[in-house]
Design an enzyme around this catalytic site. Sequence first.
Site, short mmCIF file in Angstrom:
data_model
loop_
_atom_site.label_atom_id
_atom_site.label_comp_id
_atom_site.label_asym_id
_atom_site.label_seq_id
_atom_site.Cartn_x
_atom_site.Cartn_y
_atom_site.Cartn_z
CD GLU A 44 -2.75 -1.10 2.51
OE1 GLU A 44 -3.92 -0.69 2.45
OE2 GLU A 44 -2.21 -1.48 3.57
CE LYS A 97 -6.08 2.07 2.10
NZ LYS A 97 -5.00 1.30 2.74
#
Length: 128
Positions: free
Chosen positions: A26, A103
């Site tokens: 990420e 997200k």
Amino acid sequence: MMRVESGYVFLKDVRFHAFHGVMPQERTVGADFLVSLRIGYDLSKAMASDEVEDTLNYAEVYQLVRQEMEQPSALLEHVAGRIVRTLLERFPMVTSVDLQLMKQNPPMGADCKGAGVELHLINDKTDG
């Protein structure tokens, strides 16, 4: 006589590509995020004057949010806290902030639109 009970400036589903997350991937590849904000303040002066200096300028709000989204963090809670602190420092007239930070397609093995944090803050100016 008209009295404004509450007023808000808002940004809805502003998309950012950023590098927040706990997983190393990420922080390297990044992900897409959506930010929505509703910021309370007394907009009665701007209603009367039609002058940008009497309002909470949403273009400036966007720039502040963008700056915070560009700083990688492990936790979305941390990002949300930074956004709110920055907004309150820059705009002391703010009375409340509703913030949603999501997200998209989080790496958790679920088929979902997104996951994130949401907060509602009241700027209690009576504290010291």
